[in-house]
Design an enzyme around this catalytic site. Structure first.
Site, PDB file in Angstrom:
ATOM      1  N   HIS A   1     -41.391  10.891  40.324  1.00  0.00           N
ATOM      2  CA  HIS A   1     -40.482  10.101  39.564  1.00  0.00           C
ATOM      3  C   HIS A   1     -41.100  10.389  38.388  1.00  0.00           C
ATOM      4  CE1 HIS A   1     -37.317   8.037  38.231  1.00  0.00           C
ATOM      5  NE2 HIS A   1     -37.757   7.144  38.201  1.00  0.00           N
TER       6      HIS A   1
ATOM      7  N   HIS B   1     -39.423   8.263  43.478  1.00  0.00           N
ATOM      8  CA  HIS B   1     -37.927   7.901  43.876  1.00  0.00           C
ATOM      9  C   HIS B   1     -38.306   8.566  45.280  1.00  0.00           C
ATOM     10  CE1 HIS B   1     -34.717   5.863  43.503  1.00  0.00           C
ATOM     11  NE2 HIS B   1     -34.909   5.221  41.654  1.00  0.00           N
TER      12      HIS B   1
ATOM     13  N   GLU C   1     -32.612  -3.937  40.631  1.00  0.00           N
ATOM     14  CA  GLU C   1     -33.253  -3.378  41.621  1.00  0.00           C
ATOM     15  C   GLU C   1     -34.990  -3.149  42.425  1.00  0.00           C
ATOM     16  OE1 GLU C   1     -33.621   0.782  39.489  1.00  0.00           O
ATOM     17  OE2 GLU C   1     -32.739  -0.567  38.068  1.00  0.00           O
TER      18      GLU C   1
ATOM     19  N   ARG D   1     -45.058   1.458  39.273  1.00  0.00           N
ATOM     20  CA  ARG D   1     -44.329   1.220  38.565  1.00  0.00           C
ATOM     21  C   ARG D   1     -43.369   0.120  38.958  1.00  0.00           C
ATOM     22  NH1 ARG D   1     -39.547   2.701  35.437  1.00  0.00           N
ATOM     23  NH2 ARG D   1     -39.957   4.349  37.134  1.00  0.00           N
TER      24      ARG D   1
ATOM     25  N   ARG E   1     -41.293  -0.109  45.315  1.00  0.00           N
ATOM     26  CA  ARG E   1     -40.117   1.961  45.729  1.00  0.00           C
ATOM     27  C   ARG E   1     -41.841   2.402  46.804  1.00  0.00           C
ATOM     28  NH1 ARG E   1     -38.401   4.057  39.951  1.00  0.00           N
ATOM     29  NH2 ARG E   1     -36.608   2.484  40.352  1.00  0.00           N
TER      30      ARG E   1
HETATM   31  P1  FAD Z   1     -39.401  11.482  28.084  1.00  0.00           P
HETATM   32  O1  FAD Z   1     -37.351  10.876  27.152  1.00  0.00           O
HETATM   33  O2  FAD Z   1     -39.492  12.176  29.189  1.00  0.00           O
HETATM   34  O3  FAD Z   1     -38.978  12.531  26.383  1.00  0.00           O
HETATM   35  C1  FAD Z   1     -39.907  13.511  26.219  1.00  0.00           C
HETATM   36  C2  FAD Z   1     -39.516  14.382  24.660  1.00  0.00           C
HETATM   37  O4  FAD Z   1     -41.015  14.720  24.620  1.00  0.00           O
HETATM   38  C3  FAD Z   1     -39.031  15.115  25.165  1.00  0.00           C
HETATM   39  O5  FAD Z   1     -38.051  15.044  23.927  1.00  0.00           O
HETATM   40  C4  FAD Z   1     -39.541  16.207  25.474  1.00  0.00           C
HETATM   41  O6  FAD Z   1     -39.300  17.748  24.558  1.00  0.00           O
HETATM   42  C5  FAD Z   1     -41.035  16.007  24.678  1.00  0.00           C
HETATM   43  N1  FAD Z   1     -42.193  16.939  24.684  1.00  0.00           N
HETATM   44  C6  FAD Z   1     -42.643  17.163  25.994  1.00  0.00           C
HETATM   45  N2  FAD Z   1     -43.396  18.154  24.840  1.00  0.00           N
HETATM   46  C7  FAD Z   1     -43.822  18.253  24.502  1.00  0.00           C
HETATM   47  C8  FAD Z   1     -44.418  19.482  23.452  1.00  0.00           C
HETATM   48  N3  FAD Z   1     -45.995  20.360  23.360  1.00  0.00           N
HETATM   49  N4  FAD Z   1     -43.681  19.715  22.576  1.00  0.00           N
HETATM   50  C9  FAD Z   1     -43.055  19.280  21.861  1.00  0.00           C
HETATM   51  N5  FAD Z   1     -41.954  18.550  22.338  1.00  0.00           N
HETATM   52  C10 FAD Z   1     -42.762  17.694  23.485  1.00  0.00           C
HETATM   53  N6  FAD Z   1     -37.315   3.942  33.805  1.00  0.00           N
HETATM   54  C11 FAD Z   1     -36.364   3.090  33.113  1.00  0.00           C
HETATM   55  O7  FAD Z   1     -36.990   2.371  32.938  1.00  0.00           O
HETATM   56  N7  FAD Z   1     -35.168   2.922  33.931  1.00  0.00           N
HETATM   57  C12 FAD Z   1     -34.561   3.917  34.919  1.00  0.00           C
HETATM   58  O8  FAD Z   1     -33.481   3.603  34.733  1.00  0.00           O
HETATM   59  C13 FAD Z   1     -34.910   5.244  34.792  1.00  0.00           C
HETATM   60  N8  FAD Z   1     -34.145   6.341  35.645  1.00  0.00           N
HETATM   61  C14 FAD Z   1     -35.312   7.085  35.746  1.00  0.00           C
HETATM   62  C15 FAD Z   1     -34.222   8.187  36.154  1.00  0.00           C
HETATM   63  C16 FAD Z   1     -34.348   9.660  35.967  1.00  0.00           C
HETATM   64  C17 FAD Z   1     -33.585  10.251  36.817  1.00  0.00           C
HETATM   65  C18 FAD Z   1     -35.698   9.723  35.484  1.00  0.00           C
HETATM   66  C19 FAD Z   1     -36.668  11.631  35.399  1.00  0.00           C
HETATM   67  C20 FAD Z   1     -36.198   8.599  34.631  1.00  0.00           C
HETATM   68  C21 FAD Z   1     -35.602   7.507  34.860  1.00  0.00           C
HETATM   69  N9  FAD Z   1     -36.624   5.998  34.591  1.00  0.00           N
HETATM   70  C22 FAD Z   1     -36.371   5.188  34.419  1.00  0.00           C
HETATM   71  C23 FAD Z   1     -38.143   6.832  33.585  1.00  0.00           C
HETATM   72  C24 FAD Z   1     -38.123   7.019  32.282  1.00  0.00           C
HETATM   73  O9  FAD Z   1     -36.330   7.608  32.388  1.00  0.00           O
HETATM   74  C25 FAD Z   1     -39.053   7.628  31.582  1.00  0.00           C
HETATM   75  O10 FAD Z   1     -40.013   7.050  31.942  1.00  0.00           O
HETATM   76  C26 FAD Z   1     -38.828   7.605  29.857  1.00  0.00           C
HETATM   77  O11 FAD Z   1     -36.939   8.210  29.974  1.00  0.00           O
HETATM   78  C27 FAD Z   1     -39.326   8.280  29.391  1.00  0.00           C
HETATM   79  O12 FAD Z   1     -39.028   7.984  28.489  1.00  0.00           O
HETATM   80  P2  FAD Z   1     -40.190   8.930  27.030  1.00  0.00           P
HETATM   81  O13 FAD Z   1     -40.104   8.780  25.919  1.00  0.00           O
HETATM   82  O14 FAD Z   1     -41.934   8.828  27.078  1.00  0.00           O
HETATM   83  O15 FAD Z   1     -40.108  10.668  27.568  1.00  0.00           O
HETATM   84  C1  SIN Z   2     -33.313   4.675  39.079  1.00  0.00           C
HETATM   85  O1  SIN Z   2     -31.500   3.882  38.850  1.00  0.00           O
HETATM   86  O2  SIN Z   2     -33.363   4.207  41.005  1.00  0.00           O
HETATM   87  C2  SIN Z   2     -34.000   4.777  38.866  1.00  0.00           C
HETATM   88  C3  SIN Z   2     -34.965   3.552  37.892  1.00  0.00           C
HETATM   89  C4  SIN Z   2     -36.543   3.680  37.713  1.00  0.00           C
HETATM   90  O3  SIN Z   2     -37.018   4.631  37.548  1.00  0.00           O
HETATM   91  O4  SIN Z   2     -36.703   2.347  37.119  1.00  0.00           O
END
Ligand code: FAD
Ligand code: SIN
Length: 542
Positions: free
Chosen positions: A358, A251, A119, A393, A297
């Site tokens: 994003h 993004h 990427e 990032r 990015r």
């Molecule tokens: P999340 O997976 O967002 O989970 C948050 C959790 O917190 C949820 O369970 C929610 O219910 C809970 N929560 C929030 N507020 C509260 C509250 N007040 N009380 C109780 N629970 C709460 N990153 C990569 O490295 N590779 C990729 O390919 C990639 N692709 C992406 C594609 C998309 C469309 C998006 C949106 C992001 C992508 N990212 C990618 C970024 C990455 O997915 C996220 O940064 C990462 O998954 C965040 O994980 P997390 O566990 O911190 O939070």
């Molecule tokens: C993507 O698949 O383009 C998202 C990857 C990322 O946010 O790290």
């Protein structure tokens, strides 16, 4: 809550069930009782929508040095080098662990090893993926594992309203305002049952915020609805240090279609040779960066923004026509079917794309063990600022950060909780006091204010900023704050009102950080200070 809690086990509250919260639950359950909270269903969060994959040194042609170099370069001089080294070198072990936990990454055609994507900003193929739905594959495997752990209690549709601070252990009231002084350690949280609207306190010896990002603070975002910045807002109210919130990553390629809400077109497509083109069909990225469409990015997002402003077009195009149909549908089945749903027949048709908010590179400042500046409070995943991402990032480093730091947090906590006798969680906590709050008659104001904040952030605090626009945003947000806080004290809280208050807080924090940075660096570009100044290569801390 079917659990097998032991009487003397330490209690750990984990807020969030994405990759960070789930992997933390697995590690922490080895030595403590865990309560895992999610404000929506367990699988809802950014993790399940991750497409591209998880970056780690896997191929023999790659090296830790190269992954570190790419991460540092993308981070535009603001990465914490120790965090970069930790994530890169501990990455392969965490990937092997994910595989042991049941994650099935896509293999090469001859099944000899895992297939690796590339990427933007990566000079090597190092992204493990499950076709183009990596996040879903990880989320499902981790949920399956966590559900089998007898000492992990799961509370879905339960939202944390605020952290409970030792310094405020007197009857809590929704008519009281918080002060940042003398709040002491975090000893639990107030939780709203989103189905019954009941509020209750939960005590804990350690509280782990893994509540994800804040993309919903912008009008256009790739993020799901849960990404309202609750964790940063709560930690800030609890007196924790937050950092680098000016670095919202946009993004470059989200699907442009009036009915498509937040659908991402993965950067891995550009890794496979897809080209960004303007209305005239030109490969305009060539004029902006030597890596063309695969540039870091922020370079691509800013170039698209310029192109849209220059031409007045509503979107640019992603040209995927160099791939054949079989190759495309095998590698990117989700993108293919989603595009088809909107009448775009990939790879023959070009995909209309625009940038959207994003990923938040800043967050609650933590050390190398995920400890925040508040005793008893840890932060993991997107809500945390570990220093890995600096001012921008590197793609696919976020899922990696989530698993690396959840293991480190548990390792350190095991020592802290088990070896040293630490004070146990308070036996009783004050119940939530509704004061004279009344039920809200209608939700229209909330929806309208929510939209106002998001529109204002998009228009004034977007990809290209100026001091004038930032100051205007600050003034408008201050006006909105008076209204929102008046409602917050007047009405019985519900999920929408709590989210609105948090969204407002993080919007104000983003603007404050952006105003403090008197230069342009990585994702933060201010036309009044277009240069990057070596003297200002430090974090913005609030
Ligand atoms: P999340 O997976 O967002 O989970 C948050 C959790 O917190 C949820 O369970 C929610 O219910 C809970 N929560 C929030 N507020 C509260 C509250 N007040 N009380 C109780 N629970 C709460 N990153 C990569 O490295 N590779 C990729 O390919 C990639 N692709 C992406 C594609 C998309 C469309 C998006 C949106 C992001 C992508 N990212 C990618 C970024 C990455 O997915 C996220 O940064 C990462 O998954 C965040 O994980 P997390 O566990 O911190 O939070
Ligand atoms: C993507 O698949 O383009 C998202 C990857 C990322 O946010 O790290």
């Amino acid at each position: 809550m079917a659990t097998n809690h032991k009487k003397n086990n330490p209690k750990v509250l984990i807020i969030g069930s994405g990759i960070a919260g789930l992997s933390a639950a697995i590690h922490f359950s080895e030595f403590s009782d865990v309560i895992l909270l999610a404000k929506s269903s367990l699988d809802e969060g950014s993790t399940r929508y991750a497409q591209g994959g998880i970056a780690s040194v896997w191929s023999k042609n790659d090296s830790f040095e190269e992954h570190q170099k790419d991460t540092l370069e993308a981070g535009a001089g603001l990465c914490r080098e120790s965090s970069v080294e930790i994530c890169v070198t501990e990455g392969p072990s965490r990937i092997r662990e994910l595989i042991e936990w049941g994650v099935e990454f896509t293999k090469t055609a001859n099944h000899s090893d895992y297939d690796l994507h590339q990427e933007g900003g990566h000079h090597q193929r190092r992204i493990l993926h499950t076709h183009d739905y990596t996040g879903l594959a990880i989320e499902e495997a981790l949920i399956e594992k966590v559900r089998k752990l007898s000492n992990v209690a799961i509370l879905e549709n339960h939202m944390v309203i605020d952290l409970i601070m030792e310094g405020k252990l007197k009857p809590a009231s929704s008519t009281e305002k918080t002060s940042h002084k003398n709040l002491g350690a975090c000893v639990g949280a107030y939780v709203l049952n989103c189905e019954t609207n009941e509020i209750f306190p939960l005590a804990s010896e350690l509280t782990v915020l893994a509540s994800g990002g804040m993309g919903k603070v912008y009008l256009y975002t790739s993020n799901p609805d849960v990404a309202t910045g609750d964790g940063v807002a709560m930690a800030y109210r609890a007196g924790a240090r937050v950092a680098n919130l000016e670095f919202m990553q946009f993004h470059p390629t989200c699907l442009y279609h009036p009915s498509a809400k937040s659908f991402l077109i993965t950067e891995a497509l550009r890794g496979e040779g897809a080209i960004l083109r303007n209305e005239a069909g030109e490969d305009f990225m060539k004029n902006h960066h030597e890596m063309g469409s695969l540039a870091p990015r922020y370079v691509v997002a800013r170039a698209i923004d310029m192109e849209l402003k220059r031409t007045g077009a509503p979107h640019v195009w992603l040209d995927v026509s160099h791939m054949n149909e079989l190759e495309f549908t095998e590698k990117f089945p989700q993108v293919h079917s989603m595009c088809l749903k909107y009448g775009i027949n990939t790879p023959h048709d070009k995909i209309p794309v625009v940038p959207a908010a994003h990923y938040m590179c800043g967050g609650i400042q933590v050390d190398e063990w995920a400890q925040t500046s508040v005793t008893g409070l840890l932060a993991l995943g997107e809500v945390a600022c570990t220093g890995l991402h600096g001012a921008n990032r590197l793609a696919s480093n976020s899922l990696l950060e989530g698993v690396v730091f959840s293991k480190r947090a548990a390792d350190r906590a095991r020592e802290y909780l088990v070896k040293h006798a630490i004070p146990s969680a308070p036996k009783t906590l004050p119940v939530w006091d509704f004061g004279r709050a009344v039920d809200m008659e209608e939700q229209i104001d909330i929806a309208a204010t929510w939209r106002e904040i998001r529109t204002l952030m998009w228009n004034y605090v977007g990809i290209v900023r100026s001091d004038r626009r930032l100051r205007r945003a600050r003034e408008r947000l201050a006006l909105i704050r008076h209204e929102v806080y008046a409602d917050y004290w007047k009405f019985r809280v519900n999920r929408d009102l709590i989210e609105l208050r948090n969204l407002l807080t993080v919007a104000e924090l983003i603007v404050e950080c952006a105003l403090r940075r008197k230069e342009s660096r990585g994702l933060h570009f201010n036309v009044d200070y277009p240069e990057t100044l070596p003297l200002l290569a430090h974090d913005t801390i609030i």
